[in-house]
Design an enzyme around this catalytic site. Structure first.
Site, PDB file in Angstrom:
ATOM      1  N   CYS A   2       0.878  -1.203   0.129  1.00 47.72           N
ATOM      2  CA  CYS A   2      -0.080   0.165   0.101  1.00 47.72           C
ATOM      3  C   CYS A   2       0.856   1.211  -0.033  1.00 47.72           C
ATOM      4  O   CYS A   2       2.153   1.202   0.310  1.00 47.72           O
ATOM      5  CB  CYS A   2      -1.078  -0.085   1.023  1.00 47.72           C
ATOM      6  SG  CYS A   2      -1.599  -1.436   1.578  1.00 47.72           S
ATOM      7  N   ARG A  27       2.134   0.977  -6.260  1.00 52.61           N
ATOM      8  CA  ARG A  27       2.437  -0.142  -5.054  1.00 52.61           C
ATOM      9  C   ARG A  27       1.048  -0.580  -4.716  1.00 52.61           C
ATOM     10  O   ARG A  27       1.314  -1.646  -4.062  1.00 52.61           O
ATOM     11  CB  ARG A  27       2.719   0.855  -3.893  1.00 52.61           C
ATOM     12  CG  ARG A  27       4.310   1.496  -4.017  1.00 52.61           C
ATOM     13  CD  ARG A  27       4.615   2.394  -2.986  1.00 52.61           C
ATOM     14  NE  ARG A  27       4.493   1.544  -1.707  1.00 52.61           N
ATOM     15  CZ  ARG A  27       5.765   1.170  -1.123  1.00 52.61           C
ATOM     16  NH1 ARG A  27       6.881   1.394  -1.395  1.00 52.61           N
ATOM     17  NH2 ARG A  27       5.809   0.351   0.116  1.00 52.61           N
ATOM     18  N   TRP A  73      -3.515  -2.239  -1.236  1.00 52.83           N
ATOM     19  CA  TRP A  73      -3.398  -3.674  -1.626  1.00 52.83           C
ATOM     20  C   TRP A  73      -3.825  -4.553  -0.595  1.00 52.83           C
ATOM     21  O   TRP A  73      -3.212  -4.489   0.410  1.00 52.83           O
ATOM     22  CB  TRP A  73      -1.874  -3.748  -2.283  1.00 52.83           C
ATOM     23  CG  TRP A  73      -1.655  -5.165  -2.728  1.00 52.83           C
ATOM     24  CD1 TRP A  73      -1.721  -5.177  -4.259  1.00 52.83           C
ATOM     25  CD2 TRP A  73      -1.298  -6.355  -2.311  1.00 52.83           C
ATOM     26  NE1 TRP A  73      -1.265  -6.665  -4.596  1.00 52.83           N
ATOM     27  CE2 TRP A  73      -1.227  -7.171  -3.414  1.00 52.83           C
ATOM     28  CE3 TRP A  73      -1.054  -7.028  -1.079  1.00 52.83           C
ATOM     29  CZ2 TRP A  73      -0.843  -8.518  -3.202  1.00 52.83           C
ATOM     30  CZ3 TRP A  73      -0.793  -7.947  -0.827  1.00 52.83           C
ATOM     31  CH2 TRP A  73      -0.696  -8.809  -1.959  1.00 52.83           C
ATOM     32  N   ASN A  99       0.015   0.878   6.548  1.00 49.94           N
ATOM     33  CA  ASN A  99       0.581  -0.201   5.478  1.00 49.94           C
ATOM     34  C   ASN A  99       1.360  -1.228   6.411  1.00 49.94           C
ATOM     35  O   ASN A  99       1.846  -1.027   7.583  1.00 49.94           O
ATOM     36  CB  ASN A  99       1.843   0.485   4.892  1.00 49.94           C
ATOM     37  CG  ASN A  99       1.482   1.197   3.680  1.00 49.94           C
ATOM     38  OD1 ASN A  99       0.298   1.540   3.227  1.00 49.94           O
ATOM     39  ND2 ASN A  99       2.658   1.885   3.007  1.00 49.94           N
ATOM     40  N   GLY A 100       1.205  -2.621   6.009  1.00 48.49           N
ATOM     41  CA  GLY A 100       1.655  -3.752   6.848  1.00 48.49           C
ATOM     42  C   GLY A 100       0.548  -4.517   7.270  1.00 48.49           C
ATOM     43  O   GLY A 100      -0.454  -4.421   7.005  1.00 48.49           O
ATOM     44  N   GLU A 484      12.723 -15.965 -15.770  1.00 48.44           N
ATOM     45  CA  GLU A 484      12.384 -14.509 -15.772  1.00 48.44           C
ATOM     46  C   GLU A 484      11.322 -14.123 -16.881  1.00 48.44           C
ATOM     47  O   GLU A 484      10.261 -13.371 -16.897  1.00 48.44           O
ATOM     48  CB  GLU A 484      13.570 -13.606 -15.863  1.00 48.44           C
ATOM     49  CG  GLU A 484      13.420 -12.003 -15.986  1.00 48.44           C
ATOM     50  CD  GLU A 484      12.590 -11.539 -14.797  1.00 48.44           C
ATOM     51  OE1 GLU A 484      12.224 -12.118 -13.839  1.00 48.44           O
ATOM     52  OE2 GLU A 484      12.166 -10.296 -14.722  1.00 48.44           O
ATOM     53  N   LYS A 488       7.398 -12.734 -16.327  1.00 46.06           N
ATOM     54  CA  LYS A 488       7.091 -11.325 -17.069  1.00 46.06           C
ATOM     55  C   LYS A 488       5.633 -11.719 -17.677  1.00 46.06           C
ATOM     56  O   LYS A 488       4.554 -10.886 -17.493  1.00 46.06           O
ATOM     57  CB  LYS A 488       7.934 -10.833 -18.017  1.00 46.06           C
ATOM     58  CG  LYS A 488       9.385 -10.276 -17.605  1.00 46.06           C
ATOM     59  CD  LYS A 488       9.298  -8.843 -17.045  1.00 46.06           C
ATOM     60  CE  LYS A 488       8.877  -9.013 -15.659  1.00 46.06           C
ATOM     61  NZ  LYS A 488       9.756  -9.176 -14.453  1.00 46.06           N
ATOM     62  N   GLU A 491       2.812 -12.333 -15.114  1.00 43.70           N
ATOM     63  CA  GLU A 491       2.585 -11.184 -14.228  1.00 43.70           C
ATOM     64  C   GLU A 491       1.738 -10.187 -15.253  1.00 43.70           C
ATOM     65  O   GLU A 491       0.799  -9.639 -14.518  1.00 43.70           O
ATOM     66  CB  GLU A 491       3.771 -10.407 -13.968  1.00 43.70           C
ATOM     67  CG  GLU A 491       4.755 -10.938 -12.702  1.00 43.70           C
ATOM     68  CD  GLU A 491       5.880 -10.044 -12.710  1.00 43.70           C
ATOM     69  OE1 GLU A 491       6.113  -9.582 -11.530  1.00 43.70           O
ATOM     70  OE2 GLU A 491       6.817  -9.690 -13.716  1.00 43.70           O
ATOM     71  N   HIS A 507      11.359 -34.417 -18.566  1.00 46.69           N
ATOM     72  CA  HIS A 507      10.976 -34.904 -17.234  1.00 46.69           C
ATOM     73  C   HIS A 507       9.675 -34.418 -16.875  1.00 46.69           C
ATOM     74  O   HIS A 507       9.304 -34.289 -15.697  1.00 46.69           O
ATOM     75  CB  HIS A 507      11.724 -34.757 -16.143  1.00 46.69           C
ATOM     76  CG  HIS A 507      13.172 -35.311 -16.552  1.00 46.69           C
ATOM     77  ND1 HIS A 507      13.462 -36.543 -16.322  1.00 46.69           N
ATOM     78  CD2 HIS A 507      14.520 -34.850 -16.758  1.00 46.69           C
ATOM     79  CE1 HIS A 507      14.712 -36.868 -16.676  1.00 46.69           C
ATOM     80  NE2 HIS A 507      15.287 -35.707 -16.930  1.00 46.69           N
ATOM     81  N   LYS A 606       4.057  -3.797  -6.488  1.00 48.20           N
ATOM     82  CA  LYS A 606       5.535  -3.482  -6.787  1.00 48.20           C
ATOM     83  C   LYS A 606       6.366  -3.923  -5.674  1.00 48.20           C
ATOM     84  O   LYS A 606       7.386  -4.594  -5.843  1.00 48.20           O
ATOM     85  CB  LYS A 606       5.849  -2.071  -7.070  1.00 48.20           C
ATOM     86  CG  LYS A 606       6.938  -1.522  -7.487  1.00 48.20           C
ATOM     87  CD  LYS A 606       7.398  -1.992  -8.924  1.00 48.20           C
ATOM     88  CE  LYS A 606       8.746  -1.903  -9.210  1.00 48.20           C
ATOM     89  NZ  LYS A 606       8.919  -2.845 -10.398  1.00 48.20           N
TER      90      LYS A 606
HETATM   91  C1  G6P Z   1       7.210  -8.162  -6.237  1.00 51.91           C
HETATM   92  C2  G6P Z   1       7.318  -7.409  -7.492  1.00 51.91           C
HETATM   93  C3  G6P Z   1       8.293  -8.166  -8.466  1.00 51.91           C
HETATM   94  C4  G6P Z   1       9.495  -8.037  -7.596  1.00 51.91           C
HETATM   95  C5  G6P Z   1       9.609  -8.714  -6.116  1.00 51.91           C
HETATM   96  C6  G6P Z   1      10.979  -8.461  -5.430  1.00 51.91           C
HETATM   97  O1  G6P Z   1       6.727  -9.376  -6.495  1.00 51.91           O
HETATM   98  O2  G6P Z   1       6.291  -7.448  -8.331  1.00 51.91           O
HETATM   99  O3  G6P Z   1       8.633  -7.253  -9.694  1.00 51.91           O
HETATM  100  O4  G6P Z   1      10.773  -8.853  -8.317  1.00 51.91           O
HETATM  101  O5  G6P Z   1       8.509  -8.056  -5.514  1.00 51.91           O
HETATM  102  O6  G6P Z   1      10.925  -7.315  -5.035  1.00 51.91           O
HETATM  103  P1  G6P Z   1      12.376  -6.501  -4.715  1.00 51.91           P
HETATM  104  O7  G6P Z   1      11.933  -5.014  -4.421  1.00 51.91           O
HETATM  105  O8  G6P Z   1      12.676  -7.128  -3.276  1.00 51.91           O
HETATM  106  O9  G6P Z   1      13.308  -6.778  -5.877  1.00 51.91           O
END
Ligand code: G6P
Length: 611
Positions: A2, A27, A73, A99-100, A484, A488, A491, A507, A606
């Site tokens: 948040c 966020r 969030w 937040n938290g 990765e 992507k 996501e 496998h 984020k």
């Molecule tokens: C969230 C974000 C990802 C990120 C991950 C780790 O899941 O959506 O994009 O890779 O957190 O975040 P950090 O800030 O620790 O790299």
């Protein structure tokens, strides 16, 4: 997760807070709200994006020169009007944003209900507002003391901004495990959960640490611990600019950030590569490098994309520095009986520097006596401040939820660390080190070349936008790149995608392959090329559709592929820096074709500051 914004000054707070919430919307974006004090507590809030809140305020404006805002969030309670923040105490006199997660909220709630309090929402946050009021109404102290006593009872994490109608000129903020900073203006003060809402108003900031609170009014602030010990805090100068956090003509932050990578990688390498004597200088870890040289083992902990960068680092450090490496999901590491001691080094990788699990893994390693190093993007973030030493990636603010330039700059830092360590440990041949250093310097230009051909990836994406599943395969350095790429796509386009080491396909995943299955083959590692060609043949034999990302001279792979994204040739260990780019573009264009909200994908945040 948040986002929090607060303002106290002489201007109307509403516009400042809303603009700040828009900056923070990356966020969290399931609901938003604002509270302003003007003799009474005026609140507007509700489900949906900040735009909905803006529309409500336009239709029915509220005024006040002191206020707090929140973009949410959801963790506790569905994203709806009632559960959105700010939350108020029973009397309506106290409003707060949070937040938290308050872990003991249900026992606190029961106690408060037994005392006759009624709750409107399902959130843990409302409990804090009610608890503060319950203590304050007992009349044994000031409001500030009531906040302190309440926070001493709370178990969990919080970033909080609190208003009380009886203290019309002040706001109280507090932090434990969820970032908060104060922005110091001229006759005005700002509060936010990260710097992006503050930077257009002031560059002077104070970062709160865990267990600290601040009493803020328009003329300044007092920082103390929640146990009431007065503190003097250092004032920092923000390095980011407003331009860096705007879209600048791109339709999405993600696309802007993909295209920023030549610049971001150059900034990351600047001043660190010495092309004259073929050395690397990483000032942030210079004092600790001897301990790293002598370490028995390097343990890397991270989450999400940063974990993928960590996996690339495993190959790098083992190959170039002959140092044993273990890569851990931070969330698992923190709850394992992990064997780590003072002979090990813990390296945490985090774009935001605030990810709760990564931070917890760091604390565990520190408790066991290991040297802790960080690779972070956000300057002044908790992980950046709390590690023994570290290297910034200098990617600039990353706003798109799907990480792009953070990944390539993390890998750039990790390459430099591995070469430097290899040189110090005498495990890398100097000619090879020289070759890598010079090649690394060429990477921004090669990324630029790939981006110049983005239209061909855009065209290809049209053909695959409605595939229900994708498989991504890679080997060695490009196995993490495959993971990765799959992440992507998942996501931002909500297509199910799996990344696999190419040989593991036999496998299990091979059972899924048919003419409906696009298989993205990341075939840019020379010494496993023949093996990749065999894997491509296996896919083709089952009518799978091959999209390859491979070196522009790799005709064999190009000829076997239905579509191919050629990348400039480079050293194997640097190739993820290039293969990442077409993977990002492919997922971006597919998501756009599917009409997805690229910058704010559903259910994601984020920066994950809760467990
Ligand atoms: C969230 C974000 C990802 C990120 C991950 C780790 O899941 O959506 O994009 O890779 O957190 O975040 P950090 O800030 O620790 O790299």
């Amino acid at each position: 997760m948040c986002g929090i914004v607060g303002y106290v000054g002489e201007k109307q707070a509403s516009d400042i807070i809303i603009k700040g919430l828009e900056r923070l919307e990356y966020r969290g974006y399931d609901s938003a709200g604002i509270a302003l004090m003007n003799g009474q507590m005026d609140i507007k809030k509700g489900e949906g994006k900040v735009q909905n809140l803006k529309d409500k305020l336009k239709a029915d404006p509220i005024k006040g020169v002191i206020g707090i805002g929140h973009t949410r969030w959801a963790t506790h309670g569905a994203p709806n009007d009632i559960n959105s923040h700010p939350h108020v105490s029973e009397s309506g006199k106290i409003a707060l944003v949070h937040n938290g997660i308050i872990e003991n909220y249900s026992s606190l709630k029961k106690e408060l209900e037994n005392k006759g309090r009624t709750f409107k929402s399902e959130t843990d946050t409302e409990v804090v507002a009610q608890l503060i009021e319950e203590i304050y109404e007992q009349g044994n102290g000031t409001f500030e003391q009531a906040v302190q006593l309440a926070l001493q009872q709370v178990v969990g994490t919080y970033g909080l901004a609190i208003l009380n109608i009886e203290e019309p000129d002040q706001m109280i903020v507090a932090r434990k495990g969820s970032p908060l900073l104060l922005g110091i203006g001229d006759g005005e003060m700002f509060v936010a959960s990260d710097a992006s809402p503050i930077v257009e108003h002031t560059k002077q900031v104070v970062y709160l640490d865990d267990g600290e609170m601040a009493i803020v009014n328009k003329d300044g602030y007092d920082v103390k611990t929640i146990e009431d010990e007065e503190l003097t805090k250092e004032v920092h100068e923000l390095a980011m600019s407003v331009e860096e956090i705007e879209k600048r003509g791109y339709p999405h932050f993600m696309l802007k950030e993909i295209f920023e990578q030549p610049r971001a990688i150059s900034d990351c390498l600047r001043g660190r590569l010495n092309l004259e004597d073929d050395t690397i200088h990483l000032g942030g870890i210079a004092d600790q490098i001897d301990k790293l040289v002598d370490a028995d083992r390097l343990i890397i902990a991270a989450c999400g994309t940063s974990w993928h960068a960590g996996l690339v680092a495993e190959y790098l450090f083992e190959h170039l520095a002959k140092l044993p490496v273990e890569v851990e999901y931070a969330s698992e590491f923190r709850y394992r009986e992990a064997l780590i001691d003072e002979d090990d080094v813990m390296l945490v990788i985090s774009q935001s520097g605030e990810t709760a699990d990564t931070l917890a893994a760091l604390r565990t390693a520190q408790e066991r006596g290991a040297l802790s190093l960080g690779v972070c993007n956000v300057v002044g973030s908790t992980i950046a401040r709390d590690t023994d030493a570290g290297v910034y990636t200098h990617a600039g603010p990353e706003i798109g939820v799907a990480s792009t330039k953070a990944f390539t700059t993390q890998v750039s830092v990790l390459v430099m660390m591995a070469i430097l360590l290899g040189q110090k440990r005498g495990t890398i041949d100097q000619e090879y080190a020289k070759k890598l250093i010079h090649e690394l310097n060429e990477i921004p230009g090669k990324v630029e070349e790939i981006l110049e051909h983005s239209d061909s990836i855009k065209d290809m994406a049209k053909l695959f936008s409605y595939a229900p599943n994708f498989l991504y395969l890679g080997r060695t350095y490009n196995f993490p790149a495959a993971l990765e790429g799959a992440l992507k796509l998942k996501e931002i386009s909500y297509i199910h995608a799996e990344g696999y080491p190419a040989a593991e396909m036999k496998h299990g995943p091979i059972a899924l392959i048919d003419e409906m299955m696009p298989v993205v083959v990341v075939a840019a590692t020379d010494h496993t090329n023949d093996k990749m060609i065999s894997n491509i043949e296996e896919v083709k034999a089952r009518e799978g559709r091959i999209i390859s990302i491979t070196g522009e001279e790799n005709e064999e792979v190009i000829n076997l592929s239905e579509f191919s994204c050629p990348i400039p040739e480079t050293e194997d260990c640097l190739s993820p820096l290039l293969t990442a780019i077409p993977l990002q573009l492919l997922s971006y264009y597919i998501a756009v074709n599917r009409g997805c909200n690229v910058d704010q994908p559903r259910n994601l945040a984020k920066s994950v500051t809760v467990e």
